[in-house]
Design a protein around this motif. Structure first.
Motif, PDB file in Angstrom:
ATOM      1  N   VAL A 228     -15.283  -5.805 -19.447  1.00 16.65           N
ATOM      2  CA  VAL A 228     -13.951  -6.342 -19.374  1.00 16.65           C
ATOM      3  C   VAL A 228     -13.192  -5.040 -18.784  1.00 16.65           C
ATOM      4  O   VAL A 228     -13.473  -3.974 -18.832  1.00 16.65           O
ATOM      5  CB  VAL A 228     -13.571  -6.656 -20.727  1.00 16.65           C
ATOM      6  N   LEU A 229     -12.054  -5.413 -18.025  1.00 18.00           N
ATOM      7  CA  LEU A 229     -11.358  -4.483 -17.543  1.00 18.00           C
ATOM      8  C   LEU A 229     -10.398  -4.132 -18.393  1.00 18.00           C
ATOM      9  O   LEU A 229      -9.531  -4.756 -19.293  1.00 18.00           O
ATOM     10  CB  LEU A 229     -10.345  -5.030 -16.491  1.00 18.00           C
ATOM     11  N   GLY A 230     -10.358  -2.578 -19.205  1.00 12.37           N
ATOM     12  CA  GLY A 230      -9.833  -2.156 -20.194  1.00 12.37           C
ATOM     13  C   GLY A 230      -8.376  -1.705 -19.994  1.00 12.37           C
ATOM     14  O   GLY A 230      -7.870  -1.528 -18.624  1.00 12.37           O
ATOM     15  N   SER A 231      -7.700  -1.395 -20.927  1.00 11.90           N
ATOM     16  CA  SER A 231      -6.148  -0.953 -20.762  1.00 11.90           C
ATOM     17  C   SER A 231      -6.125   0.622 -20.167  1.00 11.90           C
ATOM     18  O   SER A 231      -4.906   1.000 -19.840  1.00 11.90           O
ATOM     19  CB  SER A 231      -5.758  -0.719 -22.092  1.00 11.90           C
TER      20      SER A 231
ATOM     21  N   ASP B 174     -14.597   4.138 -27.937  1.00 10.32           N
ATOM     22  CA  ASP B 174     -13.248   4.276 -28.647  1.00 10.32           C
ATOM     23  C   ASP B 174     -13.718   3.827 -30.267  1.00 10.32           C
ATOM     24  O   ASP B 174     -14.959   3.664 -30.627  1.00 10.32           O
ATOM     25  CB  ASP B 174     -12.314   3.160 -28.480  1.00 10.32           C
ATOM     26  N   GLY B 175     -12.697   3.950 -31.385  1.00 14.89           N
ATOM     27  CA  GLY B 175     -12.835   3.626 -32.796  1.00 14.89           C
ATOM     28  C   GLY B 175     -13.189   2.247 -33.009  1.00 14.89           C
ATOM     29  O   GLY B 175     -13.818   1.750 -34.166  1.00 14.89           O
ATOM     30  N   PHE B 176     -13.280   1.056 -32.002  1.00  9.56           N
ATOM     31  CA  PHE B 176     -13.771   0.045 -32.210  1.00  9.56           C
ATOM     32  C   PHE B 176     -15.431  -0.201 -31.766  1.00  9.56           C
ATOM     33  O   PHE B 176     -15.850  -1.108 -31.772  1.00  9.56           O
ATOM     34  CB  PHE B 176     -12.859  -1.079 -31.493  1.00  9.56           C
TER      35      PHE B 176
ATOM     36  N   LYS C 224     -16.607  -9.681 -30.837  1.00  8.19           N
ATOM     37  CA  LYS C 224     -16.361  -9.604 -32.088  1.00  8.19           C
ATOM     38  C   LYS C 224     -17.238  -8.442 -32.885  1.00  8.19           C
ATOM     39  O   LYS C 224     -17.586  -8.612 -34.288  1.00  8.19           O
ATOM     40  CB  LYS C 224     -16.331 -10.740 -33.068  1.00  8.19           C
TER      41      LYS C 224
ATOM     42  N   GLN D  78      -8.122  11.253 -23.623  1.00  7.07           N
ATOM     43  CA  GLN D  78      -6.990  10.519 -24.252  1.00  7.07           C
ATOM     44  C   GLN D  78      -5.463  10.786 -23.814  1.00  7.07           C
ATOM     45  O   GLN D  78      -4.869  10.079 -23.448  1.00  7.07           O
ATOM     46  CB  GLN D  78      -7.022  11.076 -25.724  1.00  7.07           C
TER      47      GLN D  78
ATOM     48  N   HIS E   7      -7.316   5.817 -36.639  1.00 11.76           N
ATOM     49  CA  HIS E   7      -6.679   6.834 -36.279  1.00 11.76           C
ATOM     50  C   HIS E   7      -7.780   7.592 -35.301  1.00 11.76           C
ATOM     51  O   HIS E   7      -7.402   8.969 -34.854  1.00 11.76           O
ATOM     52  CB  HIS E   7      -6.702   8.042 -37.536  1.00 11.76           C
ATOM     53  N   ALA E   8      -8.744   7.157 -34.685  1.00 11.21           N
ATOM     54  CA  ALA E   8      -9.727   7.819 -33.978  1.00 11.21           C
ATOM     55  C   ALA E   8      -9.121   7.817 -32.660  1.00 11.21           C
ATOM     56  O   ALA E   8      -9.634   8.597 -31.596  1.00 11.21           O
ATOM     57  CB  ALA E   8     -10.940   7.211 -33.918  1.00 11.21           C
ATOM     58  N   ASP E   9      -7.950   6.971 -32.174  1.00  8.16           N
ATOM     59  CA  ASP E   9      -7.873   6.596 -30.736  1.00  8.16           C
ATOM     60  C   ASP E   9      -6.380   7.075 -30.626  1.00  8.16           C
ATOM     61  O   ASP E   9      -5.420   6.823 -31.745  1.00  8.16           O
ATOM     62  CB  ASP E   9      -8.058   5.306 -30.365  1.00  8.16           C
ATOM     63  N   PRO E  10      -5.680   7.159 -29.336  1.00  8.30           N
ATOM     64  CA  PRO E  10      -4.391   7.385 -29.412  1.00  8.30           C
ATOM     65  C   PRO E  10      -3.565   6.078 -29.184  1.00  8.30           C
ATOM     66  O   PRO E  10      -2.364   6.137 -28.766  1.00  8.30           O
ATOM     67  CB  PRO E  10      -4.120   8.069 -27.947  1.00  8.30           C
TER      68      PRO E  10
ATOM     69  N   THR F 295      -6.497  -6.333 -22.891  1.00  4.66           N
ATOM     70  CA  THR F 295      -7.058  -5.839 -23.872  1.00  4.66           C
ATOM     71  C   THR F 295      -6.275  -4.878 -24.895  1.00  4.66           C
ATOM     72  O   THR F 295      -6.507  -4.475 -26.102  1.00  4.66           O
ATOM     73  CB  THR F 295      -8.351  -4.854 -23.650  1.00  4.66           C
TER      74      THR F 295
ATOM     75  N   GLN G 186     -10.035  -6.464 -37.099  1.00  2.00           N
ATOM     76  CA  GLN G 186      -9.819  -7.828 -36.876  1.00  2.00           C
ATOM     77  C   GLN G 186      -9.580  -8.403 -38.073  1.00  2.00           C
ATOM     78  O   GLN G 186      -9.735  -9.755 -38.147  1.00  2.00           O
ATOM     79  CB  GLN G 186     -10.907  -8.207 -35.993  1.00  2.00           C
TER      80      GLN G 186
ATOM     81  N   SER H  61      -2.319  -5.557 -19.650  1.00  2.00           N
ATOM     82  CA  SER H  61      -3.692  -5.444 -19.589  1.00  2.00           C
ATOM     83  C   SER H  61      -4.222  -6.793 -20.447  1.00  2.00           C
ATOM     84  O   SER H  61      -3.452  -7.495 -21.309  1.00  2.00           O
ATOM     85  CB  SER H  61      -4.213  -4.120 -20.252  1.00  2.00           C
TER      86      SER H  61
ATOM     87  N   GLY I 285      -7.476  12.279 -34.423  1.00  2.00           N
ATOM     88  CA  GLY I 285      -8.790  11.878 -34.510  1.00  2.00           C
ATOM     89  C   GLY I 285      -9.727  12.178 -33.604  1.00  2.00           C
ATOM     90  O   GLY I 285     -10.655  11.683 -33.547  1.00  2.00           O
TER      91      GLY I 285
ATOM     92  N   SER J 112     -12.832 -11.939 -18.953  1.00  2.00           N
ATOM     93  CA  SER J 112     -11.476 -11.685 -18.664  1.00  2.00           C
ATOM     94  C   SER J 112     -11.012 -11.225 -19.886  1.00  2.00           C
ATOM     95  O   SER J 112      -9.996 -10.411 -19.876  1.00  2.00           O
ATOM     96  CB  SER J 112     -10.628 -12.878 -18.218  1.00  2.00           C
ATOM     97  N   CYS J 113     -11.475 -11.279 -21.287  1.00  2.00           N
ATOM     98  CA  CYS J 113     -10.806 -10.508 -22.149  1.00  2.00           C
ATOM     99  C   CYS J 113     -11.952 -10.746 -23.446  1.00  2.00           C
ATOM    100  O   CYS J 113     -13.051 -11.299 -23.326  1.00  2.00           O
ATOM    101  CB  CYS J 113      -9.752 -11.193 -22.756  1.00  2.00           C
ATOM    102  N   TYR J 114     -11.863  -9.843 -24.449  1.00  2.00           N
ATOM    103  CA  TYR J 114     -12.868  -9.738 -25.529  1.00  2.00           C
ATOM    104  C   TYR J 114     -13.155 -11.307 -25.824  1.00  2.00           C
ATOM    105  O   TYR J 114     -14.180 -11.661 -26.216  1.00  2.00           O
ATOM    106  CB  TYR J 114     -12.428  -8.937 -26.666  1.00  2.00           C
ATOM    107  N   ALA J 115     -12.182 -12.006 -26.235  1.00  2.00           N
ATOM    108  CA  ALA J 115     -12.198 -13.357 -26.990  1.00  2.00           C
ATOM    109  C   ALA J 115     -13.085 -14.279 -26.129  1.00  2.00           C
ATOM    110  O   ALA J 115     -13.626 -15.288 -26.554  1.00  2.00           O
ATOM    111  CB  ALA J 115     -11.242 -13.851 -27.500  1.00  2.00           C
TER     112      ALA J 115
ATOM    113  N   ARG K 216       0.459  -2.322 -26.576  1.00  2.00           N
ATOM    114  CA  ARG K 216       1.076  -1.424 -25.753  1.00  2.00           C
ATOM    115  C   ARG K 216       1.844  -2.126 -24.546  1.00  2.00           C
ATOM    116  O   ARG K 216       2.923  -1.669 -24.340  1.00  2.00           O
ATOM    117  CB  ARG K 216       0.072  -0.642 -24.841  1.00  2.00           C
TER     118      ARG K 216
END
Lengths: 252, 252, 252
Positions: free
Chosen positions: A221-224, A177-179, A234, A53, C14-17, C124, C45, C122, A41, A208-211, C128
């Motif tokens: 946020v510190l991403g993956s 990203d796709g989100f 959200k 990626q 499907h846009a991301d790995p 987020t 979500q 992580s 994608g 510390s996280c999305y939620a 993984r």
């Protein structure tokens, strides 16, 4: 016979049988290969997005995995195709920057041994006619030394480091990203002692996280990928605020 | 035990678990099968598009691969389901034209042995209840002769050949791919000694690869299906000029 | 060595790995696992949609398949992750309702043994860092008892049963599929002796298959989930009439 892993990264999308045909060719040459879809994608012809990626994905794969990367606006032209061996993995990719951020390359060769290619080689689908049969041959045990002469990548981008800006930092968005989350080039050290990133005229407080953010509220946020990401609780940041690759982020 | 290859072609898309469930059924019947996604992005119920994808893809797959093709607007009605053996591959498909262009069929049977089907057979998802369990049984070694009586396909389309038009040819668009390129029914011989194709009031000069055209400029190129394709340099022809399947192409 | 089956259900698109990376991790831990994509097109979500997909899919998979389900708005927060064993399959999922409709759970445990996780975890991408390595360990033979203590799901939704309404029934739309068909909570018994469902001010007469309705005409049909579906003959009901999850259906 141990099954060799072959991971595919392309911008072929899912509307056409292009990826499926590549698998057909790889498995014709090496029926015991294990083919894994990394991602198809990638935005059409967006080599930088594919390079990013790859940077985020390679470390998570089995030692010895061969990454076949076909984001290739120059298909059919004279641009070289490279085989490269990194520390734990190997790669096939056009020489267009795609391998810029996968770490040190121990050995790089031009892929020139046309005896391995399908005949005739089309001018529009080297994924099928060059990359896939070479990948199948390598998976089946072909010696990389036969592919072609040693070479250096002609195109290799340095990683865009954040720059000092007053007492803070100026970074940028390196991927969306796709989100709709915006991944920046900022690492945790750039936020040390600072509380917020700023982009698109908004403040993104570090959570510390999305939620942890209220619905619809901006957050960092510190991403993956080990990088600071901007997001909406959200929500879809890209959809709401149109944050784009290349946009500037200020930390202060 | 050699792993049999089963390739899937559907219009099920990626929003639902329909393809995943078919794999579940196939692998329940034949856990050692190797299932390959050919494409699931065929436009809903577009049997011709699927037939064209199959034409372009089958030759690249391992001898003995079974293609399970479910683009089936008549699901649940009395339309027959066919098993067919070609020169190197075999097929399961509704009798709706899908197998028109895969080359000569050596043996064709109606799939009627309901002992192989899931129970009950739904009226809306034969992919799961008929195609997948039959594919699994065949992969596991079932004799195709038990599937049902010999038959001829009721629906079989001839390939649309270009027609003479003055000193040139009149062809048409037979497919539009996910990059927006228009695949025509013209072969290189139809362009011999001619320089350009015309479509949508524009001239598409013949180039040797995509990268040979300036950005945004129309070009014609010999595509990977052995057919002339129309494209835009680093652009999306479909998005820009709305070139559609069935549109007329003139070569002169 | 028998290949264990691992099925993946996510909202990663499907846009991301992201899905590819999960496979990389699973296969690093268990190179002989067979990883199957159930679906990655769940709306971001939308835990209920994922729960419904799981309900419709699980029975069709091989005994012993491990379903790894990552639709997880609470990623990085304190919400527990569960491992569960049903009658023929097992599951990894956040404790957010995802496993509500997969049938009886014989054993449920909290996933807490961080020795199995990637380091660092992580905040987020637990797909993984937690789900994938735990799935790989289980596929490779790890004892589920080591994952963590026995638990009960904190979130478990009852199935929304249709309600009596006069002499008929009032049901609702529980899912809309990628073809635009609306799946309801009505079973065939609710239509017994009745001829039509009503929704969005239209009558949907009961037909035996999609092809039995004129093009563009509304129909109700017994769908592949054993539930009544609303559809348009060769059309897209969602696209045309905007029938949505939660909409009321009357049968009378």
């Amino acid at each position: 016979m141990k099954a060799p892993f072959v991971a595919l990264l392309t911008d072929f999308g899912h509307a056409d049988p292009f990826v499926g045909v590549m698998k057909g060719v790889i498995l014709s040459r090496c029926p015991w290969a294990r083919v894994i879809d990394l991602c198809h994608g990638v935005a059409p012809q967006d080599v930088r997005a594919a390079a990013f990626q790859l940077r985020c994905s390679v470390p998570y794969f089995h030692d010895g995995t061969l990454f076949v990367c076909v984001v290739d606006p120059g298909v059919g032209s004279k641009r070289p195709i490279l085989w490269a061996r990194g520390e734990r993995h190997s790669f096939l990719a056009p020489d267009n920057g795609l391998l810029s951020w996968v770490g040190p390359l121990r050995e790089v060769r031009r892929v020139e041994d046309s005896a391995l290619f399908l005949k005739p080689v089309s001018r529009t689908f080297h994924g099928r006619d060059v990359f896939a049969p070479v990948a199948g041959a390598l998976a089946a045990g072909a010696d990389p030394a036969r592919l072609g002469p040693r070479a250096k990548p002609e195109v290799r981008w340095s990683w865009p480091e954040p720059k000092r800006a007053g007492k803070g930092w100026r970074g940028k968005v390196v991927a969306v990203d796709g989100f709709g989350n915006a991944v920046t080039n900022l690492r945790p050290e750039h936020l040390k002692g600072r509380l917020s990133a700023w982009a698109a005229g908004r403040r993104f407080p570090l959570r510390s996280c999305y939620a942890d953010a209220p619905d619809g509220a901006p957050l960092a946020v510190l991403g993956s990928a080990g990088l600071i990401e901007l997001s909406l609780g959200k929500g879809n940041l890209f959809g709401s605020l149109r944050v784009l690759v290349g946009d500037t982020i200020h930390v202060r």
